[in-house]
Motif scaffolding. Structure first.
Motif, PDB file in Angstrom:
ATOM      1  N   LYS A   1      -7.609   1.517  -4.310  1.00  0.00           N
ATOM      2  CA  LYS A   1      -8.138   2.682  -4.212  1.00  0.00           C
ATOM      3  C   LYS A   1      -7.388   3.827  -3.724  1.00  0.00           C
ATOM      4  O   LYS A   1      -7.362   4.058  -2.345  1.00  0.00           O
ATOM      5  N   LEU A   2      -6.643   4.393  -4.417  1.00  0.00           N
ATOM      6  CA  LEU A   2      -6.130   5.849  -3.840  1.00  0.00           C
ATOM      7  C   LEU A   2      -6.710   7.136  -4.792  1.00  0.00           C
ATOM      8  O   LEU A   2      -6.292   7.395  -5.668  1.00  0.00           O
ATOM      9  N   PHE A   3      -7.369   7.743  -4.163  1.00  0.00           N
ATOM     10  CA  PHE A   3      -8.176   8.858  -4.559  1.00  0.00           C
ATOM     11  C   PHE A   3      -7.672  10.077  -4.459  1.00  0.00           C
ATOM     12  O   PHE A   3      -7.248  10.489  -3.307  1.00  0.00           O
ATOM     13  N   GLY A   4      -7.349  10.697  -5.860  1.00  0.00           N
ATOM     14  CA  GLY A   4      -6.881  12.165  -5.716  1.00  0.00           C
ATOM     15  C   GLY A   4      -5.682  12.164  -4.847  1.00  0.00           C
ATOM     16  O   GLY A   4      -4.768  11.541  -5.005  1.00  0.00           O
ATOM     17  N   ARG A   5      -5.681  13.178  -3.724  1.00  0.00           N
ATOM     18  CA  ARG A   5      -4.513  13.420  -2.981  1.00  0.00           C
ATOM     19  C   ARG A   5      -4.605  12.875  -1.589  1.00  0.00           C
ATOM     20  O   ARG A   5      -3.967  13.112  -0.588  1.00  0.00           O
ATOM     21  N   LYS A   6      -5.722  11.870  -1.497  1.00  0.00           N
ATOM     22  CA  LYS A   6      -6.054  11.289  -0.207  1.00  0.00           C
ATOM     23  C   LYS A   6      -4.709  10.553   0.356  1.00  0.00           C
ATOM     24  O   LYS A   6      -4.157   9.786  -0.500  1.00  0.00           O
ATOM     25  N   LYS A   7      -4.431  10.768   1.604  1.00  0.00           N
ATOM     26  CA  LYS A   7      -3.219   9.914   2.100  1.00  0.00           C
ATOM     27  C   LYS A   7      -3.604   8.374   2.123  1.00  0.00           C
ATOM     28  O   LYS A   7      -4.400   7.839   2.606  1.00  0.00           O
ATOM     29  N   PRO A   8      -2.717   7.605   1.354  1.00  0.00           N
ATOM     30  CA  PRO A   8      -3.077   6.100   1.492  1.00  0.00           C
ATOM     31  C   PRO A   8      -2.908   5.585   3.058  1.00  0.00           C
ATOM     32  O   PRO A   8      -2.231   5.875   3.657  1.00  0.00           O
ATOM     33  N   THR A   9      -3.525   4.323   2.856  1.00  0.00           N
ATOM     34  CA  THR A   9      -3.539   3.501   4.123  1.00  0.00           C
ATOM     35  C   THR A   9      -3.460   2.114   3.595  1.00  0.00           C
ATOM     36  O   THR A   9      -3.588   1.817   2.597  1.00  0.00           O
ATOM     37  N   ILE A  10      -3.416   1.214   4.757  1.00  0.00           N
ATOM     38  CA  ILE A  10      -3.699  -0.247   4.505  1.00  0.00           C
ATOM     39  C   ILE A  10      -4.981  -0.691   3.849  1.00  0.00           C
ATOM     40  O   ILE A  10      -5.173  -1.461   3.027  1.00  0.00           O
ATOM     41  N   HIS A  11      -5.975   0.193   4.236  1.00  0.00           N
ATOM     42  CA  HIS A  11      -7.448  -0.171   3.692  1.00  0.00           C
ATOM     43  C   HIS A  11      -7.343   0.583   2.271  1.00  0.00           C
ATOM     44  O   HIS A  11      -8.529   0.286   1.869  1.00  0.00           O
ATOM     45  N   SER A  12      -6.591   1.043   1.604  1.00  0.00           N
ATOM     46  CA  SER A  12      -6.752   1.747   0.216  1.00  0.00           C
ATOM     47  C   SER A  12      -6.454   0.420  -0.584  1.00  0.00           C
ATOM     48  O   SER A  12      -6.934   0.695  -1.878  1.00  0.00           O
ATOM     49  N   LEU A  13      -5.972  -0.616  -0.126  1.00  0.00           N
ATOM     50  CA  LEU A  13      -5.996  -1.806  -1.058  1.00  0.00           C
ATOM     51  C   LEU A  13      -7.003  -2.876  -0.433  1.00  0.00           C
ATOM     52  O   LEU A  13      -6.718  -3.391   0.812  1.00  0.00           O
ATOM     53  N   VAL A  14      -7.753  -3.298  -1.342  1.00  0.00           N
ATOM     54  CA  VAL A  14      -8.780  -4.387  -0.815  1.00  0.00           C
ATOM     55  C   VAL A  14      -8.657  -5.649  -1.914  1.00  0.00           C
ATOM     56  O   VAL A  14      -8.472  -5.400  -3.236  1.00  0.00           O
ATOM     57  N   PHE A  15      -8.763  -6.904  -1.240  1.00  0.00           N
ATOM     58  CA  PHE A  15      -8.740  -7.990  -2.412  1.00  0.00           C
ATOM     59  C   PHE A  15      -9.523  -8.996  -1.916  1.00  0.00           C
ATOM     60  O   PHE A  15      -9.694  -9.262  -0.629  1.00  0.00           O
ATOM     61  N   GLU A  16      -9.901 -10.247  -2.663  1.00  0.00           N
ATOM     62  CA  GLU A  16     -10.440 -11.284  -2.336  1.00  0.00           C
ATOM     63  C   GLU A  16      -9.550 -12.301  -1.418  1.00  0.00           C
ATOM     64  O   GLU A  16      -8.123 -12.283  -1.655  1.00  0.00           O
ATOM     65  N   THR A  17     -10.029 -12.624  -0.230  1.00  0.00           N
ATOM     66  CA  THR A  17      -9.175 -13.211   0.571  1.00  0.00           C
ATOM     67  C   THR A  17      -9.531 -15.109   0.558  1.00  0.00           C
ATOM     68  O   THR A  17      -9.239 -15.614   1.334  1.00  0.00           O
ATOM     69  N   PHE A  18     -10.354 -15.374  -0.454  1.00  0.00           N
ATOM     70  CA  PHE A  18     -10.668 -16.661  -0.719  1.00  0.00           C
ATOM     71  C   PHE A  18     -11.196 -17.550   0.462  1.00  0.00           C
ATOM     72  O   PHE A  18     -10.590 -18.911   0.432  1.00  0.00           O
ATOM     73  N   GLY A  19     -11.694 -16.984   1.226  1.00  0.00           N
ATOM     74  CA  GLY A  19     -12.536 -17.859   2.243  1.00  0.00           C
ATOM     75  C   GLY A  19     -11.519 -17.823   3.382  1.00  0.00           C
ATOM     76  O   GLY A  19     -11.824 -18.652   4.654  1.00  0.00           O
ATOM     77  N   TRP A  20     -10.260 -17.438   3.436  1.00  0.00           N
ATOM     78  CA  TRP A  20      -9.371 -17.629   4.566  1.00  0.00           C
ATOM     79  C   TRP A  20      -9.841 -16.781   5.865  1.00  0.00           C
ATOM     80  O   TRP A  20     -10.246 -15.508   5.633  1.00  0.00           O
ATOM     81  N   SER A  21      -9.525 -16.989   6.820  1.00  0.00           N
ATOM     82  CA  SER A  21      -9.944 -16.175   8.279  1.00  0.00           C
ATOM     83  C   SER A  21      -9.072 -15.192   8.705  1.00  0.00           C
ATOM     84  O   SER A  21      -7.771 -15.741   8.713  1.00  0.00           O
ATOM     85  N   GLU A  22      -9.398 -13.956   8.945  1.00  0.00           N
ATOM     86  CA  GLU A  22      -8.562 -13.043   9.449  1.00  0.00           C
ATOM     87  C   GLU A  22      -7.976 -13.388  10.727  1.00  0.00           C
ATOM     88  O   GLU A  22      -8.894 -13.530  11.669  1.00  0.00           O
ATOM     89  N   ARG A  23      -6.780 -13.196  10.964  1.00  0.00           N
ATOM     90  CA  ARG A  23      -6.116 -13.579  12.155  1.00  0.00           C
ATOM     91  C   ARG A  23      -5.764 -12.015  12.897  1.00  0.00           C
ATOM     92  O   ARG A  23      -5.867 -12.199  14.103  1.00  0.00           O
ATOM     93  N   GLN A  24      -5.460 -11.256  12.125  1.00  0.00           N
ATOM     94  CA  GLN A  24      -4.980  -9.798  12.862  1.00  0.00           C
ATOM     95  C   GLN A  24      -4.952  -8.740  11.733  1.00  0.00           C
ATOM     96  O   GLN A  24      -5.083  -8.986  10.664  1.00  0.00           O
ATOM     97  N   ALA A  25      -5.325  -7.573  12.360  1.00  0.00           N
ATOM     98  CA  ALA A  25      -5.474  -6.439  11.591  1.00  0.00           C
ATOM     99  C   ALA A  25      -4.941  -5.123  12.376  1.00  0.00           C
ATOM    100  O   ALA A  25      -5.165  -4.986  13.426  1.00  0.00           O
ATOM    101  N   SER A  26      -4.127  -4.575  11.656  1.00  0.00           N
ATOM    102  CA  SER A  26      -3.659  -3.000  12.185  1.00  0.00           C
ATOM    103  C   SER A  26      -3.068  -2.009  10.958  1.00  0.00           C
ATOM    104  O   SER A  26      -3.679  -2.385   9.998  1.00  0.00           O
TER     105      SER A  26
END
Length: 221
Positions: A6-31
Motif C-alpha cells: 500500500k503505497l498511495f500517491g506520494r505518501k511517504k512509505p513506511t514499514i507499515h506500507s507492506l502487510v502480509f499474512e504471518t501464518f500464525g507466527w508470533s510477533e517478537r518485535q516491531a519498530s
C-alpha cells in the motif's frame, strides 16, 4: 495468504506500507525498520525490513554482478549461495535470494529473502530456519539415491559432484550448495528447514500485489 503493498500517491512509505499474512507466527518485535515473527514450534523467523535509503544494488539487468556481490559477502561468513535470481512484480523488480550459513553447532541456517527495491528505499522479507536435533538425514538419503549415477561418484577425496556454487562452478569458497538442497527434493522432506524457507517465500511471492497507486517517484532503475 495475502501480501499487499500500500503505497498511495506520494505518501511517504513506511514499514507499515507492506502487510502480509504471518501464518500464525508470533510477533517478537516491531519498530520503524523491523518487524519480526517467530514460528510457534521450530527455530524459524519471519521478518520485514524497511530501509529508508537508496538500495546498494547493481543495475536491474545485471544479475551476474548481483550474484558476485552476494557471493563476496557470504565468503566472510563462510556461507554459500543456493539461489540469486531477478524477476518482476507488475513491472517492479524483485530479487529472490536463498543462502546457507554455518551455525555454532553442526547444523546449517537457511536464509531466504524477497527484496523489492525502489529508488530511495527498499523492502526485504526474510525467512530464516535452522537445523536442530539430528542433522544430515536429507543429505544421507539423497546421496544414497544418487550414488553411482552420473550425478554423484566416489573419488579419492570423497564424493565427486556433491557440492558446487549453482552459478559459478569454479568458485569453491564457503559452504557450497549440495545436491540434496535442490528444490526437487523438498517434497521428500516436508519438515526440513530448507523446505520451510522455500515454501514460505514462494507462498508470499505468489500473492504480492502492487496497486497502481504506488509511489511513482520511487522506481528502481
Amino acid at each position: 495468504m495475502l501480501f499487499i503493498q500500500k503505497l498511495f500517491g506520494r505518501k511517504k512509505p513506511t514499514i507499515h506500507s507492506l502487510v502480509f499474512e504471518t501464518f500464525g507466527w508470533s510477533e517478537r518485535q516491531a519498530s520503524a525498520e523491523l518487524r519480526e515473527w517467530q514460528h510457534p514450534s521450530i527455530p524459524a523467523l519471519l521478518s520485514l525490513h524497511f530501509f529508508d535509503i537508496p538500495p546498494d544494488l547493481p543495475p536491474a539487468a545485471d544479475e551476474v554482478k548481483l550474484r558476485q556481490k552476494y557471493r563476496q559477502s557470504l565468503i566472510q561468513q563462510e556461507g554459500g549461495i543456493l539461489e540469486v535470481t531477478r524477476s518482476a512484480i507488475e513491472g517492479a523488480p524483485l530479487i529472490r535470494t536463498l543462502f546457507k550459513l554455518p551455525t555454532n553447532s553442526n547444523g546449517v541456517l537457511y536464509a531466504g529473502s524477497l527484496t523489492i527495491p525502489f529508488k530511495s528505499c527498499s523492502y526485504v522479507i526474510k525467512v530464516q530456519a535452522r537445523e536442530s536435533g539430528v542433522t544430515g538425514m536429507r543429505e544421507a538419503v539423497v546421496a544414497n539415491m544418487l550414488l553411482g549415477t552420473d550425478q554423484l561418484k566416489i573419488g579419492d577425496d570423497g564424493f565427486i559432484g556433491w557440492a558446487a556454487d549453482p552459478y559459478e562452478p569454479t568458485f569453491t569458497a564457503g559452504k557450497l550448495m549440495n545436491l540434496a538442497e535442490r528444490p526437487e527434493y523438498d517434497i521428500q522432506f516436508p519438515n526440513h528447514p530448507l523446505t520451510l524457507v522455500r515454501q514460505t517465500l514462494r507462498a508470499i511471492e505468489t500473492q504480492i500485489h502492487l496497486p497502481p497507486e504506488r509511489i511513482e517517484a520511487l522506481p528502481f532503475v
